[in-house]
Enzyme design. Structure first.
Site, PDB file in Angstrom:
ATOM      1  N   ASP A  66       0.871  -1.174   0.000  1.00 21.92           N
ATOM      2  CA  ASP A  66       0.000   0.000   0.000  1.00 21.92           C
ATOM      3  C   ASP A  66       0.909   1.226   0.000  1.00 21.92           C
ATOM      4  O   ASP A  66       2.105   1.132   0.295  1.00 21.92           O
ATOM      5  CB  ASP A  66      -0.881  -0.036   1.248  1.00 21.92           C
ATOM      6  CG  ASP A  66      -1.673   1.231   1.434  1.00 21.92           C
ATOM      7  OD1 ASP A  66      -2.370   1.637   0.493  1.00 21.92           O
ATOM      8  OD2 ASP A  66      -1.570   1.830   2.519  1.00 21.92           O
TER       9      ASP A  66
ATOM     10  N   ASP B  17      -0.191   5.132   0.961  1.00 18.67           N
ATOM     11  CA  ASP B  17      -0.449   6.090   2.031  1.00 18.67           C
ATOM     12  C   ASP B  17      -0.549   5.396   3.381  1.00 18.67           C
ATOM     13  O   ASP B  17      -1.345   4.465   3.550  1.00 18.67           O
ATOM     14  CB  ASP B  17      -1.748   6.852   1.749  1.00 18.67           C
ATOM     15  CG  ASP B  17      -1.623   7.775   0.558  1.00 18.67           C
ATOM     16  OD1 ASP B  17      -0.899   8.774   0.680  1.00 18.67           O
ATOM     17  OD2 ASP B  17      -2.227   7.497  -0.490  1.00 18.67           O
TER      18      ASP B  17
ATOM     19  N   THR C   8      -2.404   1.093  -4.594  1.00 20.06           N
ATOM     20  CA  THR C   8      -2.967   2.199  -3.831  1.00 20.06           C
ATOM     21  C   THR C   8      -4.409   2.482  -4.220  1.00 20.06           C
ATOM     22  O   THR C   8      -4.821   2.233  -5.363  1.00 20.06           O
ATOM     23  CB  THR C   8      -2.123   3.475  -4.039  1.00 20.06           C
ATOM     24  OG1 THR C   8      -2.745   4.576  -3.368  1.00 20.06           O
ATOM     25  CG2 THR C   8      -1.963   3.820  -5.522  1.00 20.06           C
ATOM     26  N   SER C   9      -5.158   3.034  -3.275  1.00 14.81           N
ATOM     27  CA  SER C   9      -6.532   3.461  -3.548  1.00 14.81           C
ATOM     28  C   SER C   9      -6.581   4.848  -4.176  1.00 14.81           C
ATOM     29  O   SER C   9      -7.660   5.325  -4.533  1.00 14.81           O
ATOM     30  CB  SER C   9      -7.361   3.453  -2.253  1.00 14.81           C
ATOM     31  OG  SER C   9      -7.503   2.142  -1.763  1.00 14.81           O
TER      32      SER C   9
ATOM     33  N   LYS D 105     -10.338  -1.594  -2.971  1.00 15.44           N
ATOM     34  CA  LYS D 105     -10.247  -2.257  -1.670  1.00 15.44           C
ATOM     35  C   LYS D 105     -11.528  -1.980  -0.878  1.00 15.44           C
ATOM     36  O   LYS D 105     -12.037  -0.870  -0.927  1.00 15.44           O
ATOM     37  CB  LYS D 105      -9.041  -1.711  -0.894  1.00 15.44           C
ATOM     38  CG  LYS D 105      -7.713  -1.839  -1.628  1.00 15.44           C
ATOM     39  CD  LYS D 105      -6.610  -1.078  -0.893  1.00 15.44           C
ATOM     40  CE  LYS D 105      -5.307  -1.067  -1.675  1.00 15.44           C
ATOM     41  NZ  LYS D 105      -4.248  -0.295  -0.984  1.00 15.44           N
TER      42      LYS D 105
ATOM     43  N   ASP E 184      -1.682  -0.742   5.945  1.00 13.80           N
ATOM     44  CA  ASP E 184      -1.949  -0.106   7.235  1.00 13.80           C
ATOM     45  C   ASP E 184      -3.437   0.091   7.493  1.00 13.80           C
ATOM     46  O   ASP E 184      -3.795   0.746   8.473  1.00 13.80           O
ATOM     47  CB  ASP E 184      -1.248   1.254   7.306  1.00 13.80           C
ATOM     48  CG  ASP E 184      -1.973   2.312   6.492  1.00 13.80           C
ATOM     49  OD1 ASP E 184      -2.228   3.402   7.038  1.00 13.80           O
ATOM     50  OD2 ASP E 184      -2.308   2.050   5.333  1.00 13.80           O
TER      51      ASP E 184
END
Length: 221
Positions: A19, A21, A110-111, A142, A167
């Site tokens: 991931d 961030d 990543t989102s 996600k 995270d």
């Protein structure tokens, strides 16, 4: 909670899917600032507005606004976030860990949208892996398995041979559903709230040994 070295003792991986961030970079202040601004513009109380970090922006907006308002609202939060990278920082150990890994053994999943991921990576100076999966690359973000399944596929790997480092609950659920092993780090959530195969305080608290054949062994620092 098990440390990475204990949880993955005797096991090797072909790649680590990170991931971004909260895992490799810290953008919490910028995210909260941007969403507070967006909330005020859309009639919410900016002082009390809170989001679930690690969830795609579209998913969050779909929970809050009518369907016919989602696209415009998504474009607006993207515009705000891309323009605000003040205080976006590289987390300790992130650059060193990525430098250890072969190109065929690392991806970022990543989102963020593609433009936002580029803006934040550029702000930190983080080296960009060959494979970066963003919200623009998937139909379902996600916690759906699609993001991490796509990350593994772009590396040409079986997800069961990949380790997801995350995270956020949504990301860990996504990685698990894709068939990956999971390692939780403390970023936007406390470790006690994260369900994963192993837990570490940060990416600086474990390291990786790369074998001659490119396989990866996860070790405690």
């Amino acid at each position: 909670m098990l440390t990475p070295g204990t949880a993955f003792a005797g096991r090797t991986f072909d790649a680590i899917l990170f991931d971004m961030d909260g895992t490799l970079i810290s953008s919490i202040a910028a995210v909260d600032r941007s969403w507070s601004r967006w909330a005020g513009e859309h009639g919410f109380d900016a002082m009390t507005f809170r989001i679930s970090h690690g969830t795609p922006a579209r998913t969050l907006i779909e929970r809050l606004l009518p369907a016919d308002a989602v696209d415009a609202a998504l474009a607006r939060i993207t515009e705000i976030e891309v323009s605000d990278v003040d205080g976006v920082l590289l987390l300790p150990g992130a650059a060193e860990l990525l430098d250890l890994l072969p190109a065929a053994g690392v991806a970022i999943v990543t989102s963020c949208t593609r433009d936002l991921a580029h803006a934040r990576i550029t702000a930190t100076g983080l080296a960009v892996p060959d494979v970066v999966v963003t919200a623009d690359d998937v139909q379902n973000g996600k916690p759906d398995p699609e993001p991490f399944a796509l990350g593994a596929a772009r590396l040409g790997l079986d997800p069961s041979r990949c380790l997801v480092v995350e995270d956020a609950p949504a990301g860990l659920a996504s990685g698990r559903a894709a068939g990956c092993a999971t390692l939780a780090v403390s970023g936007t959530h406390t470790l006690e709230t994260l369900d994963a195969d192993a837990h570490a305080s940060s990416v600086a608290s474990f390291t990786v040994r790369v074998a001659d054949d490119g396989t990866l062994t996860i070790l405690d620092v």
